[in-house]
Motif scaffolding. Sequence first.
Motif, PDB file in Angstrom:
ATOM      1  N   GLY A 142       0.960  -1.134  -0.098  1.00 53.99           N
ATOM      2  CA  GLY A 142       0.074   0.115   0.129  1.00 53.99           C
ATOM      3  C   GLY A 142       0.687   1.429  -0.007  1.00 53.99           C
ATOM      4  N   ARG A 143       2.157   1.278  -0.464  1.00 50.98           N
ATOM      5  CA  ARG A 143       2.944   2.612  -0.290  1.00 50.98           C
ATOM      6  C   ARG A 143       3.063   2.761  -1.861  1.00 50.98           C
ATOM      7  NH1 ARG A 143       4.828  -0.895   3.730  1.00 50.98           N
ATOM      8  NH2 ARG A 143       6.364  -1.876   2.291  1.00 50.98           N
ATOM      9  N   LEU A 144       3.114   3.987  -2.129  1.00 52.00           N
ATOM     10  CA  LEU A 144       3.630   4.777  -3.402  1.00 52.00           C
ATOM     11  C   LEU A 144       4.911   5.646  -2.863  1.00 52.00           C
ATOM     12  CD1 LEU A 144       3.078   5.270  -6.042  1.00 52.00           C
ATOM     13  CD2 LEU A 144       1.650   7.377  -5.414  1.00 52.00           C
ATOM     14  N   ARG A 145       6.022   5.466  -3.603  1.00 48.53           N
ATOM     15  CA  ARG A 145       7.219   5.916  -3.522  1.00 48.53           C
ATOM     16  C   ARG A 145       7.708   6.834  -4.360  1.00 48.53           C
ATOM     17  NH1 ARG A 145       9.191   2.351   0.860  1.00 48.53           N
ATOM     18  NH2 ARG A 145      10.810   3.897   0.961  1.00 48.53           N
ATOM     19  N   LEU A 146       8.471   7.750  -4.334  1.00 45.57           N
ATOM     20  CA  LEU A 146       8.935   8.673  -5.255  1.00 45.57           C
ATOM     21  C   LEU A 146      10.671   8.174  -5.429  1.00 45.57           C
ATOM     22  CD1 LEU A 146       7.812  12.272  -4.898  1.00 45.57           C
ATOM     23  CD2 LEU A 146       7.764  11.086  -6.988  1.00 45.57           C
ATOM     24  N   VAL A 147      11.062   7.993  -6.448  1.00 45.67           N
ATOM     25  CA  VAL A 147      12.448   7.754  -6.785  1.00 45.67           C
ATOM     26  C   VAL A 147      13.154   8.680  -7.559  1.00 45.67           C
ATOM     27  CG1 VAL A 147      14.057   6.008  -7.554  1.00 45.67           C
ATOM     28  CG2 VAL A 147      12.009   5.169  -7.009  1.00 45.67           C
ATOM     29  N   ALA A 148      14.055   9.575  -6.798  1.00 51.75           N
ATOM     30  CA  ALA A 148      14.696  10.581  -7.515  1.00 51.75           C
ATOM     31  C   ALA A 148      15.764  10.097  -8.744  1.00 51.75           C
ATOM     32  CB  ALA A 148      15.626  11.267  -6.310  1.00 51.75           C
ATOM     33  N   ALA A 149      16.221  11.067  -9.228  1.00 48.14           N
ATOM     34  CA  ALA A 149      17.049  10.578 -10.596  1.00 48.14           C
ATOM     35  C   ALA A 149      18.259   9.902 -10.323  1.00 48.14           C
ATOM     36  CB  ALA A 149      17.589  11.792 -11.327  1.00 48.14           C
ATOM     37  N   ASP A 150      18.698  10.149  -8.812  1.00 52.06           N
ATOM     38  CA  ASP A 150      19.965   9.366  -8.233  1.00 52.06           C
ATOM     39  C   ASP A 150      19.759   8.202  -7.583  1.00 52.06           C
ATOM     40  OD1 ASP A 150      19.075  10.352  -5.883  1.00 52.06           O
ATOM     41  OD2 ASP A 150      20.759  11.475  -5.339  1.00 52.06           O
ATOM     42  N   GLY A 151      18.527   7.432  -7.463  1.00 55.88           N
ATOM     43  CA  GLY A 151      18.270   6.516  -6.915  1.00 55.88           C
ATOM     44  C   GLY A 151      17.714   6.496  -5.528  1.00 55.88           C
ATOM     45  N   THR A 152      17.514   7.715  -4.916  1.00 55.05           N
ATOM     46  CA  THR A 152      17.224   7.993  -3.572  1.00 55.05           C
ATOM     47  C   THR A 152      15.518   7.550  -3.508  1.00 55.05           C
ATOM     48  OG1 THR A 152      18.866   9.686  -3.238  1.00 55.05           O
ATOM     49  CG2 THR A 152      16.844   9.503  -1.770  1.00 55.05           C
ATOM     50  N   LEU A 153      15.230   6.761  -2.484  1.00 56.21           N
ATOM     51  CA  LEU A 153      13.939   6.385  -2.466  1.00 56.21           C
ATOM     52  C   LEU A 153      13.268   7.341  -1.322  1.00 56.21           C
ATOM     53  CD1 LEU A 153      12.022   4.314  -3.495  1.00 56.21           C
ATOM     54  CD2 LEU A 153      12.808   2.942  -1.294  1.00 56.21           C
ATOM     55  N   SER A 154      11.989   7.940  -1.752  1.00 55.42           N
ATOM     56  CA  SER A 154      11.255   9.001  -0.585  1.00 55.42           C
ATOM     57  C   SER A 154      10.543   7.914   0.606  1.00 55.42           C
ATOM     58  CB  SER A 154      10.303   9.561  -1.431  1.00 55.42           C
ATOM     59  OG  SER A 154       9.223   8.925  -1.620  1.00 55.42           O
ATOM     60  N   ASP A 155      10.241   8.610   1.357  1.00 59.23           N
ATOM     61  CA  ASP A 155       9.522   7.981   2.369  1.00 59.23           C
ATOM     62  C   ASP A 155       7.826   7.873   1.472  1.00 59.23           C
ATOM     63  OD1 ASP A 155      11.006   8.006   4.424  1.00 59.23           O
ATOM     64  OD2 ASP A 155      10.469   9.946   5.301  1.00 59.23           O
ATOM     65  N   PRO A 156       6.862   6.714   2.036  1.00 61.15           N
ATOM     66  CA  PRO A 156       5.602   6.734   1.496  1.00 61.15           C
ATOM     67  C   PRO A 156       5.040   8.013   1.417  1.00 61.15           C
ATOM     68  CG  PRO A 156       6.396   4.862   3.020  1.00 61.15           C
ATOM     69  CD  PRO A 156       7.201   5.776   3.234  1.00 61.15           C
ATOM     70  N   LEU A 157       4.374   8.083   0.222  1.00 61.12           N
ATOM     71  CA  LEU A 157       3.457   9.254   0.073  1.00 61.12           C
ATOM     72  C   LEU A 157       2.271   9.227   0.804  1.00 61.12           C
ATOM     73  CD1 LEU A 157       4.008  10.083  -3.713  1.00 61.12           C
ATOM     74  CD2 LEU A 157       5.480  10.773  -1.867  1.00 61.12           C
ATOM     75  N   ALA A 158       2.042  10.509   1.193  1.00 57.73           N
ATOM     76  CA  ALA A 158       0.570  10.590   1.958  1.00 57.73           C
ATOM     77  C   ALA A 158      -0.623  10.750   0.897  1.00 57.73           C
ATOM     78  CB  ALA A 158       0.485  11.868   2.677  1.00 57.73           C
ATOM     79  N   GLY A 159      -1.823  10.375   1.243  1.00 52.17           N
ATOM     80  CA  GLY A 159      -2.807  10.609   0.234  1.00 52.17           C
ATOM     81  C   GLY A 159      -3.212   9.270  -0.433  1.00 52.17           C
ATOM     82  N   VAL A 160      -2.530   8.087  -0.389  1.00 48.49           N
ATOM     83  CA  VAL A 160      -2.893   6.850  -1.070  1.00 48.49           C
ATOM     84  C   VAL A 160      -3.903   6.273  -0.316  1.00 48.49           C
ATOM     85  CG1 VAL A 160      -1.523   4.748  -1.687  1.00 48.49           C
ATOM     86  CG2 VAL A 160      -0.381   6.631  -1.842  1.00 48.49           C
ATOM     87  N   PRO A 161      -4.931   5.621  -0.941  1.00 54.09           N
ATOM     88  CA  PRO A 161      -5.867   4.803  -0.452  1.00 54.09           C
ATOM     89  C   PRO A 161      -5.524   3.719   0.422  1.00 54.09           C
ATOM     90  CG  PRO A 161      -6.055   4.516  -2.870  1.00 54.09           C
ATOM     91  CD  PRO A 161      -4.912   5.509  -2.348  1.00 54.09           C
ATOM     92  N   GLU A 162      -6.433   3.156   1.470  1.00 48.32           N
ATOM     93  CA  GLU A 162      -6.071   2.128   1.993  1.00 48.32           C
ATOM     94  C   GLU A 162      -6.598   0.891   1.164  1.00 48.32           C
ATOM     95  OE1 GLU A 162      -7.691  -0.106   6.105  1.00 48.32           O
ATOM     96  OE2 GLU A 162      -8.217   1.800   5.723  1.00 48.32           O
ATOM     97  N   VAL A 163      -5.413   0.048   1.151  1.00 47.73           N
ATOM     98  CA  VAL A 163      -5.733  -1.368   0.411  1.00 47.73           C
ATOM     99  C   VAL A 163      -5.859  -2.504   1.201  1.00 47.73           C
ATOM    100  CG1 VAL A 163      -3.943   0.053  -1.399  1.00 47.73           C
ATOM    101  CG2 VAL A 163      -3.142  -1.932   0.220  1.00 47.73           C
ATOM    102  N   LEU A 164      -6.473  -3.623   0.346  1.00 50.13           N
ATOM    103  CA  LEU A 164      -6.461  -5.038   1.103  1.00 50.13           C
ATOM    104  C   LEU A 164      -5.157  -5.668   0.534  1.00 50.13           C
ATOM    105  CD1 LEU A 164      -7.777  -7.457   2.060  1.00 50.13           C
ATOM    106  CD2 LEU A 164      -8.787  -7.811  -0.161  1.00 50.13           C
ATOM    107  N   TYR A 165      -4.153  -5.865   1.433  1.00 47.83           N
ATOM    108  CA  TYR A 165      -3.000  -6.592   1.041  1.00 47.83           C
ATOM    109  C   TYR A 165      -2.936  -7.966   1.509  1.00 47.83           C
ATOM    110  CZ  TYR A 165       2.058  -7.616   0.811  1.00 47.83           C
ATOM    111  OH  TYR A 165       3.317  -8.298   0.546  1.00 47.83           O
TER     112      TYR A 165
END
Length: 362
Positions: free
Chosen positions: A49-72
């Motif tokens: 249930g996480r959506l992440r941003l990846v910078a051009a240098d490969g740095t991974l962001s914290d999970p973005l807010a505002g993503v719907p709750e999912v059934l995992y």
Amino acid sequence: MIVLGLALMLAAAPGHAQMHLETRVEGLEHPWSLAFLPDGRMLVTEKPGRLRLVAADGTLSDPLAGVPEVLYSGQGGLLDVVLHPDFETNGWLYLTWSEGRPRDNTLHLGRGRLVSGALEDFETLFSATPRRRTDVHYGGRVAFLADNSLLLGIGEGFDFREQAQNPQSHFGSFVHLADDGTPLGSAFEGAAPGVFSIGHRNPQAVVVDPVTGTVYANEHGPQGGDEINVLAEGNNYGWPIASHGVDYTGALVTPFQTYAGMTDPVHVWVPSIAPAGMAIYRGDMFADWDGDLLVAALIAGDADVPSGHVRRVDLENGTVAGEEVLFGELEARIRDVRVAPDGAVWLVTDEENGRLVRVSRE
């Protein structure tokens, strides 16, 4: 025309030694889909249930807010991420996910705007009906057409395979929606909202060739019988009346590999390779692949093939002329394959410690 028994060109394939594979990101939990932003960053979904941003240098962001709750659960979770064709002006990005409980759930499509590292104005646009009591065979891939409408693939939930022949259900179908989620008209009389095609088992990819406009989709067969299809509105793709696969017990699902009034696949795999994401290559970096399909594979298929890999399906004037096995050296289930704006190929590995791998020409 179905093409079977094509020779596989393995590590000795021309040009294979010239490829450079570089792991750019690690530490993703079962990543599922990848999208390229105009500014050089990327978006990647993780099934929990996480959506992440990846910078051009490969740095991974914290999970973005505002993503719907999912059934995992099972095969469910946060699935596809796709940008609107006019993303640079409207900012819309689209997600698919499973929602509910393991015995009462469905597939959703929604959209929001990426603003300062979060999703804003997120809304659910479409929900598949009826709801299901299984947590497998969701489909969930999205592709935009030239008119900015979209196609969404929906699986038949495994327990409901007969419903793939019922256009009044979304099980085992592709649906055609406007970019705001409004279902568009159907060629099937009395159909559920937006039904575009029926007779699918578990569609795992849908792509549009930007040159020809041809729409390709792939889907899992049962034990054997994975397919690539050319999608057209109003077509019935056969499941479960026609299939090249058998049930997991070895029993026949159907005696028919083809059936009158139903559309045959353009390619099948027996045994299965469990196709996942798919891309059509258009670019200069691997010019000899131009117009070919790149199909992520979760399992080996043939005994002499590595487990997870990518199949390059050589298309010549729309006909499958051969295929090549690529990237088995990663020894991982390949969940998605995407072509970047610069022509490089990016792979998403489906693991607890999932990776993003860039493939370029040395």
